[in-house]
Structures are given as structure tokens and as C-alpha cells.
Design an enzyme around this catalytic site. Structure first.
Site, PDB file in Angstrom:
ATOM      1  N   GLU A  25      -5.229  -8.752   0.559  1.00 55.69           N
ATOM      2  CA  GLU A  25      -5.875  -8.458   1.843  1.00 55.69           C
ATOM      3  C   GLU A  25      -7.366  -8.266   1.607  1.00 55.69           C
ATOM      4  OE1 GLU A  25      -4.483  -5.212   4.310  1.00 55.69           O
ATOM      5  OE2 GLU A  25      -2.383  -5.728   3.937  1.00 55.69           O
ATOM      6  N   GLU A  45       0.804  -1.228   0.000  1.00 53.80           N
ATOM      7  CA  GLU A  45       0.000   0.000   0.000  1.00 53.80           C
ATOM      8  C   GLU A  45       0.838   1.280   0.000  1.00 53.80           C
ATOM      9  OE1 GLU A  45      -3.063  -0.083   2.973  1.00 53.80           O
ATOM     10  OE2 GLU A  45      -3.910  -1.964   2.249  1.00 53.80           O
TER      11      GLU A  45
END
Length: 505
Positions: free
Chosen positions: A419, A210
Site C-alpha cells: 500500500e 496491518e
């Protein structure tokens, strides 16, 4: 349910969020920006962070074999872990000389390490920490897991980033982390050394988790609780650029130094990807140009910028979404083997007109996140669209997973859902959350024919959820923070049944 025999079912974890917590204190890593950030008295007093401390955590560092066995019994065949840069190099590697070349635009186009540089890094590395990571990976392999290793999940060594000084001086003094171009070079060294030392047992690598969250939360949203907690769009641009260049340089060094195929069926000895949090940006009013423009800007900034740089070499430094010839960089493109998609919920965007933004930043409309949708909801409530919300106040929006995967499929790389999970302390939401999101995933694979090769749930156990501390429960297993005992929640059984069904069990 058809996913195929080679489909990977796994869980994801990271270093800082899981590793610490053994009673002896041996697992404590105090050498990161996040460690000093969550311990900072001013941050605690102002409520920027929770006041919970990671050293009281779930102790994956000591109990990894137990967690791996739990995962094996659930039927999982893949496991994603994160390494802590600060554990492997607790002290600066800046004195290690490497050959750095720059392109005509001034950006770093190559970082070359020779044997002498590796020897120098070897002397600086914490061998005990590195050997412990080797034990973790080998235990996973022995238990039949495909191991995905992420090199950087938000945290930086304190010698790279001092967030308290950086905030106090409004980004003038540091060490300043990703604001400093030298961090690109140091990250390439770290990636090269880890690939050299662990490449014989690791084939699946991710450079970052991220990266856009680091830019946006750290430099646009001080209320997010991410360091350094300063609002500066100029800094966002610089940090995003440095991260994109760092990914490319790490990709090159991993490829150079991991030349051993750990598994015969691996796509390559080093298959290097990126883990990206994809958030569909939807206009609040589909028929209003200002909302559509604002949503498009948000999508370009958050979702498109990084994979475009890694695949196409397009460094859209002004974030205007217009591809100019001068923005396409040969030293960036074609440096992505696979793409990880982290998905939780969506953005719903309203546009706000701003003449200064249009004139000086080229932004057609300032995006505003509409309350009571996506991330902007009240916890344990119902969104404006009638969807349940989690303990984090995130709208449960499973259909957005398909939108996210379709958007990323356009880059032509194999995809993994790296995720997907929900904060759910009362264990009411997660079983249905899992079932609904896997149903969307099945549609993506079987109807849309997207090349999605695996699903990693966040997370096997509860974790330290950054500025939110221990209050947010994402685990299939609850953890008693005093005894470290793992207790299955009913969602663990749900996930096990999903996996069994996918395999015809």
C-alpha cells in the site's frame, strides 16, 4: 527506469472498504464488528465515526469486472484483494472440533484439521459468497493479473467480536475478538477452509493486513475511531501475542490445504506472507538520549515485533527489545515467505520520562508523537519540516519509504510495497506523490539492491476509509456514490505512464 519485466505493478483493495454499495442491497454484510461500530448512534454522536455508511459504497462486489478492466487498461499486472471472514462464515464455527495443542508456555502451538472438520466447515460456510469470491479471482486471472489474497483486513465477524459490548464492559464481556485466545483457533479454521476451497486459483496469500494497527488503534488510541476504542496497554500486549500466534497457525494450515500451484511461475502452491504497516520512528532530537530511546521503543513495538515473531520466532511480549532465550518460540518462527510493506508517512518521537513505566513496564521513555510531523499534522497544510500534508493530515515524506524498506529487508524475505497512496480530494498532490515515491522505490531496487518485487497503489477507486467514511479520496478513479460511475483522475494517467516507462514503453 529499471524494475525488470517481472516487477509487479498493482492496486490494493479490501472487502469492507470497497465491496458494499449495490442498489439492491445484496452486497451488504452486516455481520462484522466494523458494521455495527460505524452504525452505533453513540459513536456517530460523539464523532468517533463519520456517520457515513459502507452500504452506500463503490460496489466492487457487483462491479468487479469493470474495475478489473480499468486496471488492465492502466497496464497493471497485479491486484490485491481482501476476503471478508464474516461473508464466508456469517455464523460461529466454534462447534467444529479440531485438535489444538499448546506449548509449555501455554500458547497454541498447533491447530490440526482433518477431513471431518473440513466437512463440518463446508456445511457452515456461505457457498454463495465463496463462489462469488471465486468469480472475482477467476476474472482477475483471466485478465492477466497476479492475484494476492488477504484473509483479514481489520474486520471480524460479529460472533467473534462485539465491540459495543466489549467497550461498555471495559473488556470484561464480549465476544472480545483478539483478546480471546479462541479467536486464534477460529482464524486457523477459516484460513484452512479458504485455502482448501480457493487454493487451486490462489498462490499468493497474506494472513493479515496491518495487525499492529488493530492493537494500537483499537486498544491504545480511542480517538482513532477503531473498535473497541478502549485504552489498555495490557490488552495491547495480549492482542499482539494472539495475532502473532494466529499468523503462524494460519500459515501452517494454508500450507497444508493449498497444495495446487495455480500458476507455473509461482514460487509455491501457497506462498504465504504478511502485510505490515511500517512507520519509520525518528527521534525529534537526534542527540537526546530520551528521544532516541523513545523512538527505539516505538520502532520495536510497531515495526519490529510482528515480523520478528514470524521470521525469528521471537515473541517480545514485554516489548523491551531484549531478546531472551525463553522468548524464542519454535512454533512461531520460519513462517513467512514474503513481507508486504504499507507505507504512508513517518513518526517523529519525543521521549517523556516516567518512573512508573520504567519500573513496571520496563519502558525507558514514554514515546510521544511530535505534532506537525508525520501523522500529526494539520490537513492540507505544511509540516514543520516544510512538507505538504494530505487531507488526512499526513505529511508527505517519500524518503521514509526507503527507510521502511531497508528496515524490513533485514528479515531476508522478498518485499512488496502493498500500500502507498494519499488522500487528495482536490487531485493536487497525487501525481507528484506517485512520481516521488516511485523514484525512491527505484533507488531501493537499483542502488540499494533490495529485493522489492512489486508496488501496489492504494487504491484504484475511492474507498470507505474506516472511521473517516467517504470524505477521504484515495482513488486513481473518483466514484459517484449515487451512480457508481468511475471517472479517472489525472493521477491515473501518471501511474499508467510510470508503468509504461518501467517497461521501456
Amino acid at each position: 527506469m529499471g524494475f525488470g519485466s517481472k516487477f509487479l505493478w498493482g492496486v490494493s483493495s479490501s472487502g469492507f472498504q470497497f465491496e458494499m454499495g449495490d442498489p439492491s442491497g445484496e452486497s451488504v454484510d452486516a455481520n462484522t464488528d466494523w458494521f455495527v461500530w460505524v452504525h452505533n448512534p453513540e459513536n456517530i454522536k460523539r464523532g468517533v465515526v463519520s456517520g457515513d455508511f459502507p452500504e452506500n459504497g463503490v460496489n466492487y462486489w457487483g462491479l468487479y469486472a469493470k474495475d478489473h478492466e480499468i486496471a488492465r487498461r492502466l497496464g497493471l499486472n497485479a491486484y490485491r484483494i481482501g476476503l471478508e471472514w464474516s461473508r464466508i462464515f456469517p455464523k460461529s464455527t466454534a462447534a467444529v472440533e479440531v485438535d489444538v495443542e499448546k506449548a509449555s508456555d501455554g500458547n497454541i502451538s498447533s491447530v490440526n484439521l482433518d477431513d471431518k472438520a473440513l466437512e463440518a466447515l463446508e456445511k457452515l460456510a456461505d457457498k454463495k459468497a465463496l463462489d462469488h469470491y471465486r468469480l472475482i479471482v477467476e476474472d482477475l486471472r483471466m485478465k492477466g493479473f497476479k492475484v494476492f489474497v488477504c484473509l483479514n483486513h481489520f474486520t471480524l465477524p460479529l460472533w467473534i467480536h462485539d465491540p459495543i459490548t466489549t467497550r461498555a464492559t471495559r473488556l470484561k464481556r464480549g465476544p472480545k475478538g483478539w483478546l480471546d485466545e479462541t479467536t486464534v483457533v477460529e482464524f486457523a479454521k477459516y484460513a484452512a477452509y479458504v485455502a482448501y476451497r480457493l487454493g487451486d486459483i490462489v498462490d499468493y496469500w497474506a494472513t493479515f493486513n496491518e495487525p499492529m494497527a488493530v492493537c494500537e488503534a483499537g486498544y491504545m488510541l480511542p480517538e482513532s475511531g477503531f473498535p473497541p476504542g478502549v485504552s489498555s496497554f495490557k490488552a495491547v500486549k495480549k492482542v499482539a501475542k494472539h495475532l502473532a500466534v494466529a499468523h503462524a497457525r494460519a500459515y501452517d494450515t494454508i500450507k497444508k490445504f493449498d497444495i495446487v500451484r495455480a500458476d507455473d511461475d509461482s514460487p509455491a502452491s501457497a506462498w504465504v506472507g504478511l502485510i505490515h504497516n511500517v512507520i519509520p520512528a525518528q527521534p525529534f532530537r537526534a542527540g537526546e538520549k530520551i528521544d532516541v530511546d523513545a523512538a527505539r521503543f516505538m520502532d520495536n513495538l510497531h515495526n519490529q515485533f510482528f515480523p520478528r515473531a514470524a521470521v525469528e520466532g521471537w515473541l517480545d511480549e514485554n516489548f523491551n527489545g531484549v531478546k531472551e532465550k525463553s522468548e524464542v518460540k519454535g512454533y512461531l518462527g520460519q513462517r513467512l515467505d514474503w513481507l508486504g510493506v504499507n507505507y504512508y508517512t513517518r513518526f517523529v518521537i519525543r521521549g517523556k520520562s516516567n518512573l512508573l513505566a520504567r519500573l513496571f513496564a520496563g519502558i525507558p521513555a514514554i514515546p510521544e508523537i511530535v505534532p506537525n510531523y508525520g501523522f500529526g499534522c494539520q490537513p492540507n497544510s505544511v509540516s514543520a519540516a516544510g512538507k505538504p500534508t494530505s487531507d488526512m493530515g499526513w505529511e508527505i515524506y517519500p524518503e521514509g519509504l526507503l527507510e521502511a524498506l531497508k528496515a524490513m529487508a533485514g528479515f531476508g524475505k522478498p518485499l512488496y510495497v502493498t500500500e502507498n497512496g494519499v488522500a487528495d480530494a482536490e487531485y493536487k498532490l497525487r501525481p507528484k506523490f506517485l512520481e516521488e515515491h516511485v523514484a525512491v522505490l527505484e533507488r531501493a531496487v537499483n542502488e540499494e539492491k533490495l529485493d522489492v518485487r512489486g508496488y501496489f497503489h492504494w487504491a484504484l477507486t475511492d474507498n470507505y476509509e474506516w472511521a473517516k467514511g467517504f470524505k477521504m479520496k484515495f482513488g486513481l478513479y473518483a466514484v459517484d456514490l449515487k451512480t457508481k460511475r468511475r471517472t479517472p483522475r489525472k493521477s491515473a494517467k501518471t501511474y499508467q505512464q510510470i508503468i509504461e516507462k518501467s517497461r521501456g514503453g
